[in-house]
Structures are given as structure tokens and as C-alpha cells.
Design a protein around this motif. Structure first.
Motif, PDB file in Angstrom:
ATOM      1  N   SER A   2      26.117 -11.686  54.189  1.00  0.00           N
ATOM      2  CA  SER A   2      26.565 -10.534  54.986  1.00  0.00           C
ATOM      3  C   SER A   2      27.742 -10.907  55.880  1.00  0.00           C
ATOM      4  O   SER A   2      28.678 -10.124  56.043  1.00  0.00           O
ATOM      5  N   VAL A   5      30.905 -10.989  53.795  1.00  0.00           N
ATOM      6  CA  VAL A   5      31.366  -9.625  53.490  1.00  0.00           C
ATOM      7  C   VAL A   5      32.017  -9.003  54.729  1.00  0.00           C
ATOM      8  O   VAL A   5      33.057  -8.342  54.636  1.00  0.00           O
ATOM      9  N   THR A   6      31.409  -9.246  55.880  1.00  0.00           N
ATOM     10  CA  THR A   6      31.947  -8.685  57.127  1.00  0.00           C
ATOM     11  C   THR A   6      33.344  -9.236  57.412  1.00  0.00           C
ATOM     12  O   THR A   6      34.261  -8.492  57.768  1.00  0.00           O
ATOM     13  N   TYR A   9      35.776  -7.731  55.070  1.00  0.00           N
ATOM     14  CA  TYR A   9      35.971  -6.329  55.446  1.00  0.00           C
ATOM     15  C   TYR A   9      36.976  -6.205  56.605  1.00  0.00           C
ATOM     16  O   TYR A   9      37.911  -5.405  56.551  1.00  0.00           O
ATOM     17  N   TYR A  10      36.775  -7.041  57.628  1.00  0.00           N
ATOM     18  CA  TYR A  10      37.683  -6.962  58.776  1.00  0.00           C
ATOM     19  C   TYR A  10      39.088  -7.439  58.401  1.00  0.00           C
ATOM     20  O   TYR A  10      40.087  -6.914  58.898  1.00  0.00           O
ATOM     21  N   ARG A  49      36.060  -3.257  66.948  1.00  0.00           N
ATOM     22  CA  ARG A  49      34.601  -3.098  66.899  1.00  0.00           C
ATOM     23  C   ARG A  49      34.122  -1.996  67.843  1.00  0.00           C
ATOM     24  O   ARG A  49      33.119  -2.126  68.542  1.00  0.00           O
ATOM     25  N   LEU A  50      34.873  -0.921  67.851  1.00  0.00           N
ATOM     26  CA  LEU A  50      34.478   0.262  68.630  1.00  0.00           C
ATOM     27  C   LEU A  50      34.074   1.344  67.646  1.00  0.00           C
ATOM     28  O   LEU A  50      34.860   1.749  66.797  1.00  0.00           O
ATOM     29  N   LYS A  51      32.817   1.784  67.751  1.00  0.00           N
ATOM     30  CA  LYS A  51      32.290   2.689  66.724  1.00  0.00           C
ATOM     31  C   LYS A  51      31.417   3.734  67.374  1.00  0.00           C
ATOM     32  O   LYS A  51      30.607   3.390  68.226  1.00  0.00           O
TER      33      LYS A  51
END
Lengths: 51, 385
Positions: A2, A5-6, A9-10, A49-51
Motif C-alpha cells: 500500500s 502504491v501511495t 500515486y503522489y 494531503r487536504l481532503k
């Protein structure tokens, strides 16, 4: 797995954000610049990382 | 000229990023105060029961109420699904007001704390809501059904439940109430369930009560969902509630074929009786109108009322809606009645609480009347979720 993948992704998000910023700088029409900006916002927020 | 135009557009974009980012950041980091009431004897961390979640978003506070008279132990879970706020508010009311005369009570206000830090993606949910109190108001995070993707990501194509290998919807890999009994090396949500299982085992919990809300178009509503070990207890409590509390609540039996739910897996994997309480929440209905704080707190929605008139609902609704006070009161009274029935049948394992408002009192005074002012609280009694 994971974590890997992260990271990928970033990295992809940052890459697309750079492309959009490049497009914004090179753009000639104000309509395209606004469109690019609107598309760019969620990419920037995701990198921060603002969601 | 072009440079000036680009600078202006970039400035507008920066303003939008800051505004959106500020809202998202505040939504994730809003501090919710809890004033530990006179009955709270200790506040522990969930990671004390399983080190694997230490430092994570789900290392929740565990409020412990210990009575002088020995008895049984119960665990109350609020915030398994934080978008069902009556569950969290009911545990808040107990944490700040309840006193145990016999036995021990363990309370989590945020069983899935990660899920309290995000709202439904694309759902246009309000980021927070405020409960009016005599001293002003207390703001709470709105929350979601699933853990925050910032804490657990990516989702699989299909969620394969452990240990049954039942295939569930991909998004439920982040659903606390589909991840029981959990595992020590799993996802954050699975590890949280595993930590809770360890708590149940270590503290010899007799009954686990998981507090939820449901849309009116969902058949399991206004009910106690019971593992077969707790069927008699739930049936008796249901009769007592319906006869004396001013509202009715049914009993649903936990299906053996649907895995991962607290009422199924806790009962199967531990010695505890597992019960789940459902209260009606029109905010969750698919046919709702505007999804705002007003709807969340009043439960009034003309579209859901219209659906009811067409026979599409499993619970009644009229123009009065389902206010938050009614929903919280249903939970507090149901908890008290379950404990009264249990303590009557098993006096040596009894759990007796005082100071908890019942259904009628919560409706009369409002849930805010039972929230304590953090500004006036002793700093040692002040905690944050």
C-alpha cells in the motif's frame, strides 16, 4: 505494498500538476488558463494531503 | 498584459486553494472536547489493548466508569459510523453524565475516529454541526461511514472479509462495521476491530452495544439487532422499552450469512453478547432533499415524507421529522433498559447506571442540556476526540 502504491500515486499527481502549471504558463487564451487552473486545484490539494 | 492576466488568474486560484484547503484541514483537525463526568474513573487509549494501532488516527480514548459494587462489564461503541451522529452524541451524554453504581462501563465516543475526519466524498455533506447548549453550543465533526482514505488507501477491487473470505463491496474495506473481528496485520480498520476484540477479551465484557442510525428506506431500522446469544435479552428489553419509554423498538436477529458486522462477529468470536441499536436518520435517505445541517439535526425532509406516503419507507415520518434529541433519547433509554433487564437476570454481573437522561428527558431538555461546558471544566477532566 500500500505504501508503494501511495508513493507512486503522489508522484503521478505531482507530475500531472507540473504539466498543468506548465500549460498555464505557456497558455495564450484566458479561457484555457482558467480551465487549467480549475483542473489544477484538486491536484494541489491532494499533494498537500487536504481532503 | 499577458503576464498581468496570468498573475491575476493565478492569484484567484491560490485563493480558492487556500479556502478549500482551510475547510478540509479544519474538518479533519477540529477538536471535539469531552468533559469527563463524575463517573469516569479512568481514561485509557485503545492502543493499550493492541499496540498495532498506537499513533494511528484510530487510537481512540476509552472512558472507563467503575462502580464501587462489583458486577459485570459493558462496552458502548459510538462512532462506528460517524455520519450517524446520534450514536456518538449518546456516548457523549453517558461519558459526561453517567455514574456506575455497580459494574464497569467502557465507552468509545469515536470507535472509528478516522471516519470522523472526512465526509462522504462527492456527497456535499456539511463538514460539521453544532448542538445548542445552555452555555452556547458545541461543534462536532460530521464524519462519514468509512475510514478516511488519507489513513487507509488504496481500496481493493473487491473487499474480501477476514476470516470468512466473503466478498463485499470494495469501499467496505474501510467500514468498521464490516471488518469485525479484524486481524493484527490487516488494514487500519481491521486492526481497530482487532484492538476492540482484545479489549472485550481482556476486560471480560459481558455485553457490547454498538450505536447506529439508519435511513428510513432500510428495513433494519428502529430495532435492536441481536446475536443469538442476546436474543432473549433484546426481546425483553424491546418489550420493556415499548411498554414504558414512550417509543417502540423491534428486534432483528443477526443474520449468519452476512459477515463482518459487530452483532455477528463479536458474538461469534468472544464471550460477549453483541447488540446493535438502530435509530431513524432521514439525512441518510437516498430520496432526501438538500443535505445540510438543518436536515441532520431536525430530520425534516419533504421528499422523504413524500416517499413515506407512497409506502417506500420502513419507518413512519411526518412533518415533525426525526429530531436529533429523539434519536439520542432512543439510544440512552434503550441502553438503560438493556442494562436493567440484564442486571435483573444476572444480579452478580449487573451494571447499574445513574445520571443518564432517558428518552422523555432528552426530548424535553434537548441533548445540549447534557453536554458540559469545556471552558468551565477542570483541565484534568478535559479530553479531546
Amino acid at each position: 505494498m500500500s505504501a508503494l502504491v501511495t508513493i507512486v500515486y503522489y508522484a503521478m499527481t505531482a507530475f500531472v500538476a507540473v504539466l498543468l502549471i506548465w500549460n498555464f504558463i505557456k497558455g495564450r487564451k484566458w479561457q484555457e488558463e482558467i480551465l487549467t487552473l480549475i483542473v489544477l486545484i484538486p491536484f494541489l490539494l491532494r499533494i498537500l494531503r487536504l481532503k | 498584459m499577458i503576464q498581468t492576466r496570468k498573475a491575476l488568474i493565478a492569484f484567484i486560484g491560490a485563493v480558492l486553494v487556500v479556502c478549500a484547503g482551510k475547510s478540509f484541514y479544519e474538518s479533519r483537525h477540529l477538536k471535539e472536547p469531552v468533559v469527563a463526568g463524575p463517573g469516569v474513573t479512568r481514561v485509557r487509549k485503545l492502543s493499550e489493548f493492541f499496540r498495532g494501532i498506537k499513533g494511528s488516527a484510530n487510537d481512540a480514548n476509552v472512558y472507563v466508569l467503575e462502580g464501587k459494587k462489583p458486577g459485570g462489564s459493558i462496552l458502548l461503541l459510538g462512532g462506528s459510523h460517524p455520519e450517524e451522529p446520534a450514536g456518538r452524541l449518546a456516548t457523549w451524554v453517558l461519558t459526561e453524565n453517567a455514574v456506575s453504581e455497580q459494574g464497569r462501563v467502557f465507552i468509545l465516543n469515536s470507535a472509528n475516529r478516522s471516519a470522523t475526519t472526512v465526509t462522504r466524498l462527492g456527497g456535499a455533506y456539511p463538514p460539521d454541526f453544532t448542538i445548542k447548549t445552555p452555555w452556547g453550543g458545541q461543534k462536532f465533526r460530521m464524519g462519514d461511514r468509512w475510514s478516511n482514505p488519507l489513513d487507509q488507501w488504496p481500496d481493493p477491487e473487491v473487499y474480501v472479509h477476514y476470516p470468512t473470505r466473503q466478498e463485499l463491496a470494495y469501499v467496505d474495506v474501510r467500514n468498521l462495521n464490516r471488518a469485525w473481528p479484524g486481524r493484527p496485520n490487516g488494514t487500519l480498520t481491521e486492526r481497530t476491530c482487532y484492538a476492540l476484540i482484545k479489549l472485550i477479551e481482556a476486560e471480560k465484557i459481558d455485553i457490547v452495544i454498538d450505536l447506529h442510525e439508519a435511513e428510513l428506506q432500510y428495513p433494519v431500522i428502529s430495532a435492536i439487532v441481536a446475536h443469538q446469544k442476546g436474543a432473549d435479552l433484546a426481546a425483553m428489553a424491546s418489550m420493556m422499552i415499548s411498554g414504558s419509554e414512550g417509543f417502540t423498538i423491534g428486534v432483528e436477529y443477526s443474520p449468519e450469512v452476512l459477515r463482518g458486522l459487530s452483532h455477528r462477529e463479536i458474538g461469534d468470536h468472544t464471550a460477549a453478547i453483541s447488540l446493535l441499536l438502530e435509530a431513524p436518520e432521514p439525512f441518510l435517505d437516498a430520496t432526501r432533499g438538500r443535505t445540510d445541517r438543518e436536515l441532520l439535526l431536525t430530520g425534516k425532509d419533504p421528499f422523504v415524507v413524500r416517499a413515506g406516503k407512497r409506502g417506500l419507507l420502513f419507518e413512519r415520518i411526518d412533518e415533525k421529522g426525526w429530531p436529533i434529541d429523539v434519536r439520542v433519547g432512543r439510544h440512552t433509554s434503550a441502553i438503560l433498559q438493556i442494562l436493567e433487564v440484564w442486571s435483573g437476570e444476572r444480579p452478580e454481573r449487573g451494571v447499574v447506571l445513574t445520571g443518564v437522561p432517558r428518552y422523555a428527558e432528552v426530548i424535553e431538555k434537548g441533548v445540549g442540556a447534557f453536554l458540559r461546558d469545556p471552558a468551565q471544566a477542570d483541565k484534568k477532566a478535559l479530553f479531546f476526540e
